[in-house]
Design an enzyme around this catalytic site. Structure first.
Site, PDB file in Angstrom:
ATOM      1  N   ARG A  49     -18.641 119.915 103.533  1.00  0.00           N
ATOM      2  CA  ARG A  49     -19.198 120.425 104.647  1.00  0.00           C
ATOM      3  C   ARG A  49     -18.469 120.377 105.958  1.00  0.00           C
ATOM      4  O   ARG A  49     -18.863 120.084 107.060  1.00  0.00           O
ATOM      5  CB  ARG A  49     -20.599 119.881 105.128  1.00  0.00           C
ATOM      6  N   ARG A  62     -20.811 131.560 115.039  1.00  0.00           N
ATOM      7  CA  ARG A  62     -22.094 132.120 113.880  1.00  0.00           C
ATOM      8  C   ARG A  62     -23.334 132.459 114.891  1.00  0.00           C
ATOM      9  O   ARG A  62     -24.172 132.966 114.305  1.00  0.00           O
ATOM     10  CB  ARG A  62     -22.286 130.734 113.121  1.00  0.00           C
TER      11      ARG A  62
HETATM   12  O1  CP3 Z   1     -17.760 123.111 104.418  1.00  0.00           O
HETATM   13  C1  CP3 Z   1     -17.959 123.165 103.463  1.00  0.00           C
HETATM   14  O2  CP3 Z   1     -18.694 122.506 102.628  1.00  0.00           O
HETATM   15  C2  CP3 Z   1     -18.110 124.822 102.765  1.00  0.00           C
HETATM   16  C3  CP3 Z   1     -19.138 125.620 102.678  1.00  0.00           C
HETATM   17  C4  CP3 Z   1     -20.366 125.178 101.834  1.00  0.00           C
HETATM   18  C5  CP3 Z   1     -21.714 125.701 102.341  1.00  0.00           C
HETATM   19  N1  CP3 Z   1     -22.455 125.407 101.521  1.00  0.00           N
HETATM   20  C6  CP3 Z   1     -22.110 126.200 103.580  1.00  0.00           C
HETATM   21  C7  CP3 Z   1     -23.140 125.880 104.287  1.00  0.00           C
HETATM   22  C8  CP3 Z   1     -20.627 124.579 100.554  1.00  0.00           C
HETATM   23  C9  CP3 Z   1     -19.629 124.078  99.719  1.00  0.00           C
HETATM   24  C10 CP3 Z   1     -22.067 124.757 100.368  1.00  0.00           C
HETATM   25  C11 CP3 Z   1     -22.639 124.194  99.149  1.00  0.00           C
HETATM   26  C12 CP3 Z   1     -24.091 124.279  98.712  1.00  0.00           C
HETATM   27  N2  CP3 Z   1     -25.040 124.844  99.604  1.00  0.00           N
HETATM   28  C13 CP3 Z   1     -24.779 123.150  98.266  1.00  0.00           C
HETATM   29  C14 CP3 Z   1     -24.098 121.935  97.357  1.00  0.00           C
HETATM   30  C15 CP3 Z   1     -23.174 121.056  98.391  1.00  0.00           C
HETATM   31  C16 CP3 Z   1     -24.173 119.799  98.670  1.00  0.00           C
HETATM   32  O3  CP3 Z   1     -24.539 119.945  99.854  1.00  0.00           O
HETATM   33  O4  CP3 Z   1     -24.921 119.240  97.891  1.00  0.00           O
HETATM   34  C17 CP3 Z   1     -26.095 123.255  98.428  1.00  0.00           C
HETATM   35  C18 CP3 Z   1     -27.255 122.443  97.760  1.00  0.00           C
HETATM   36  C19 CP3 Z   1     -26.384 124.359  99.199  1.00  0.00           C
HETATM   37  C20 CP3 Z   1     -27.691 124.861  99.516  1.00  0.00           C
HETATM   38  C21 CP3 Z   1     -27.888 124.915 100.797  1.00  0.00           C
HETATM   39  N3  CP3 Z   1     -27.109 125.939 101.781  1.00  0.00           N
HETATM   40  C22 CP3 Z   1     -28.581 123.763 101.732  1.00  0.00           C
HETATM   41  C23 CP3 Z   1     -29.030 122.897 101.276  1.00  0.00           C
HETATM   42  C24 CP3 Z   1     -28.083 124.281 103.225  1.00  0.00           C
HETATM   43  C25 CP3 Z   1     -28.540 123.539 104.354  1.00  0.00           C
HETATM   44  C26 CP3 Z   1     -29.964 123.867 104.998  1.00  0.00           C
HETATM   45  C27 CP3 Z   1     -29.741 123.513 106.454  1.00  0.00           C
HETATM   46  O5  CP3 Z   1     -30.098 124.255 107.253  1.00  0.00           O
HETATM   47  O6  CP3 Z   1     -29.809 122.124 106.708  1.00  0.00           O
HETATM   48  C28 CP3 Z   1     -27.421 125.582 103.108  1.00  0.00           C
HETATM   49  C29 CP3 Z   1     -26.879 126.287 104.304  1.00  0.00           C
HETATM   50  C30 CP3 Z   1     -25.593 126.112 104.983  1.00  0.00           C
HETATM   51  N4  CP3 Z   1     -24.457 126.268 103.694  1.00  0.00           N
HETATM   52  C31 CP3 Z   1     -24.884 126.091 105.792  1.00  0.00           C
HETATM   53  C32 CP3 Z   1     -23.491 125.940 105.818  1.00  0.00           C
HETATM   54  C33 CP3 Z   1     -22.509 125.500 106.900  1.00  0.00           C
HETATM   55  C34 CP3 Z   1     -25.679 125.582 106.995  1.00  0.00           C
HETATM   56  C35 CP3 Z   1     -25.920 127.133 107.739  1.00  0.00           C
HETATM   57  C36 CP3 Z   1     -26.347 126.938 109.111  1.00  0.00           C
HETATM   58  O7  CP3 Z   1     -25.144 127.130 110.114  1.00  0.00           O
HETATM   59  O8  CP3 Z   1     -27.528 127.009 109.565  1.00  0.00           O
END
Ligand code: CP3
Length: 367
Positions: A49, A62
């Protein structure tokens, strides 16, 4: 001299005279070398992240663009992936996307809700649901991934790009629960009650995850990380019985590509050996287990990645440095060590603290 001063060693391409064959082959980066257990001139570091809400430039870009839409726009994907590379000088970029992107691409009705995570409109509970909602993924389903990765490889100028996918269990948990879950009760209920549906679901998800990884590597990603984020909710016995075979299926399906495979989950201290055995070169470790113990569990045949507690970035600088140094010292016992946090960067993290951490890791003398 600090190890970091060697960071900009010229690439093979810059120095050799037998041009044609090596022109596009940079010298092995510290990141790929550490993944393979080869000698490094500094400990490589990147952060799960690292692209995302902790960066003001990310939040600005964004504004008004939904998460999943941003993942389909190569200009945004390239820019967001590059932001932490520019700011921190990390040793690897992680592709900006999400584990649910391939599911969305094959038509699963889902969204990422800010502050919540993936939410699935029509949760999967039966074999019919599996057959109706999940088909194989091909490169044609995700043209924006290929285009984004290609664009990144040229922007990154030798800094490796990590492609990733969600592992079958973690994807299944979202599809079955319909959204995030604390105890994964419905997921485990299905797992225990209906093995046929479970196997059908995880088998399909393994194929989808493998295809998603292959698309990224074929477009130029130099490593892959399989995120089984929620596997730590399982006992070792259940992991081995119900989950490991499918993680192995994904990792085996990309073995021929020759790029390092990283396998990570949260709270997986008791599963580390199994997660390595599933077919990874590198096992990602969260902060709840000491890296020294993790190295013992993973063994000498694999590298480790991790594992500073993400909240340590909120500690006073001397505390942060001391804890990071302890992780680096423990990493010396490993075949190879990629420094990372034990899970993702928290949104409230001060980017300057991350920059100080990168500099601290790069100043650590390797022996
Ligand atoms: O910088 C990075 O790591 C690259 C991008 C990345 C994202 N998601 C972007 C993202 C990666 C590698 C992921 C993987 C991901 N997504 C996982 C596995 C990694 C981990 O954290 O264990 C999981 C479980 C997800 C599912 C997911 N997507 C979650 C739990 C969330 C967060 C929800 C929240 O708002 O708290 C997301 C959304 C997400 N994925 C964001 C980003 C940058 C946030 C989106 C936003 O800007 O609102």
């Amino acid at each position: 001299m600090s190890a970091a001063q060697n960071k900009d060693t010229p690439t093979t391409a810059d120095t050799t005279k037998d041009g044609a064959t090596k022109a596009s082959a940079p010298a092995t980066s510290a990141f790929v070398a550490a993944c393979r257990g080869e000698k490094v001139d500094h400990v490589p570091v990147w952060f799960m992240r690292q692209a995302g809400r902790s960066l003001p430039e990310y939040r600005k870009l964004r504004e008004g663009v939904p998460m999943l839409e941003s993942c389909t726009r190569p200009d945004m994907v390239v820019e967001i992936t590059m932001q932490p590379v520019r700011r921190y000088g990390v040793d690897a970029a992680i592709f900006y996307s999400d584990i649910v992107v391939p599911l969305k691409a094959i038509g699963v009705d889902l969204d990422i809700v800010p502050g919540t995570g993936p939410v699935v409109a029509d949760p999967i509970r039966t074999v019919k649901d599996v057959e109706r909602q999940l088909r194989d993924l091909t490169a044609d389903d995700v043209p924006y991934v290929t285009e984004s990765v290609r664009g990144l490889v040229s922007e990154l100028k030798g800094t490796p790009l990590i492609g990733f996918a969600g592992a079958p269990f973690t994807l299944a948990s979202y599809l079955i629960e319909g959204g995030p879950s604390r105890d994964h009760r419905l997921t485990k209920e299905l797992m225990y009650r209906d093995r046929a549906t479970w196997d059908a679901l995880l088998g399909r998800l393994a194929k989808i995850a493998a295809s998603f990884l292959r698309v990224q590597v074929q477009a130029g990603a130099q490593a892959v990380q399989l995120f089984d984020s929620w596997a730590g909710s399982l006992s070792r016995e259940d992991y081995v019985t119900y989950v490991k075979p499918y993680a192995k299926q994904v990792l085996d399906a990309v073995a021929d590509l020759g790029v390092p495979r990283i396998h990570f989950g949260v709270g997986t201290g008791e599963l580390l050996q199994e997660m390595g055995d599933a077919g990874a070169e590198v096992v990602g470790v969260d902060w709840r287990v000491s890296l020294a113990d993790a190295v013992t569990r993973v063994g000498k045949g694999r590298s480790v990645q991790g594992n500073l507690d993400p909240t340590v970035l909120f500690a006073p600088e001397d505390v942060m440095k001391k804890k990071a140094t302890a992780v680096l010292e423990a990493g010396r016992q490993a075949r190879g060590h990629v420094f990372n946090l034990g899970h993702g960067v928290l949104p409230a993290t001060d980017p300057d603290a991350l920059k100080r951490l990168v500099d601290h890791v790069h100043a650590f003398e390797v022996r």
